[in-house]
Motif scaffolding. Sequence first.
Motif, PDB file in Angstrom:
ATOM      1  N   ALA A  80    -123.896 -30.969  62.605  1.00 26.23           N
ATOM      2  CA  ALA A  80    -123.149 -31.766  63.576  1.00 26.23           C
ATOM      3  C   ALA A  80    -121.952 -30.982  64.125  1.00 26.23           C
ATOM      4  CB  ALA A  80    -122.670 -33.064  62.925  1.00 26.23           C
ATOM      5  N   LEU A  81    -121.235 -30.280  63.263  1.00 29.14           N
ATOM      6  CA  LEU A  81    -120.083 -29.495  63.718  1.00 29.14           C
ATOM      7  C   LEU A  81    -120.519 -28.342  64.612  1.00 29.14           C
ATOM      8  CD1 LEU A  81    -118.031 -29.474  60.411  1.00 29.14           C
ATOM      9  CD2 LEU A  81    -117.315 -30.489  62.577  1.00 29.14           C
ATOM     10  N   THR A  82    -121.609 -27.681  64.252  1.00 33.90           N
ATOM     11  CA  THR A  82    -122.118 -26.579  65.072  1.00 33.90           C
ATOM     12  C   THR A  82    -122.581 -27.091  66.429  1.00 33.90           C
ATOM     13  OG1 THR A  82    -122.763 -25.355  63.101  1.00 33.90           O
ATOM     14  CG2 THR A  82    -123.804 -24.699  65.168  1.00 33.90           C
ATOM     15  N   ALA A  83    -123.304 -28.201  66.440  1.00 35.85           N
ATOM     16  CA  ALA A  83    -123.749 -28.781  67.712  1.00 35.85           C
ATOM     17  C   ALA A  83    -122.554 -29.183  68.567  1.00 35.85           C
ATOM     18  CB  ALA A  83    -124.647 -29.985  67.451  1.00 35.85           C
ATOM     19  N   SER A  84    -121.542 -29.759  67.954  1.00 37.24           N
ATOM     20  CA  SER A  84    -120.342 -30.153  68.681  1.00 37.24           C
ATOM     21  C   SER A  84    -119.675 -28.951  69.323  1.00 37.24           C
ATOM     22  CB  SER A  84    -119.375 -30.850  67.726  1.00 37.24           C
ATOM     23  OG  SER A  84    -118.132 -31.058  68.340  1.00 37.24           O
ATOM     24  N   TYR A  85    -119.597 -27.850  68.577  1.00 37.05           N
ATOM     25  CA  TYR A  85    -118.968 -26.640  69.108  1.00 37.05           C
ATOM     26  C   TYR A  85    -119.770 -26.080  70.281  1.00 37.05           C
ATOM     27  CZ  TYR A  85    -116.690 -22.124  69.320  1.00 37.05           C
ATOM     28  OH  TYR A  85    -116.023 -21.017  69.753  1.00 37.05           O
TER      29      TYR A  85
END
Length: 100
Positions: A80-85
Motif C-alpha cells: 500500500a505504501l509503495t503504491a501510494s508513492y
Amino acid sequence: MTVTLFLLTLGASARLTRLVTVDYIARHIRAFFIRRYGPDNDFAYLVTCPWCMSMYISGGLFTLSWYFGEHPGFIIPAMALTASYLIGLAASNLDPAEVD
C-alpha cells in the motif's frame, strides 16, 4: 530477501520518508520539533531533511523486512505504501497542472 520484497521495502521507505518530511498531514509533527527545540536544532533539521530521515526509516523498515518480510502483516502495508508513492509520483509528474 527477494527482489520483490526489497522493492516493496524501498517504496515503503520512500513513502514514509516523504510523509514525515514533506507531506501536509504530518506538519504538526515537524512544527512540534521546531517549536520545542528551535529551528536550528538537530531534531528540527532531522524531521525536515529527507536525506537524514530516510536513513532511520529505511534502517527500521529493512530490519523488519529481513525478519518479517514474508508475513502478510508486512507485505500488505508495504504494498500500500509503495503504491501510494508511485501513484503520487505519477499524479505529480504525468498529469498536467490544473489551470484556474
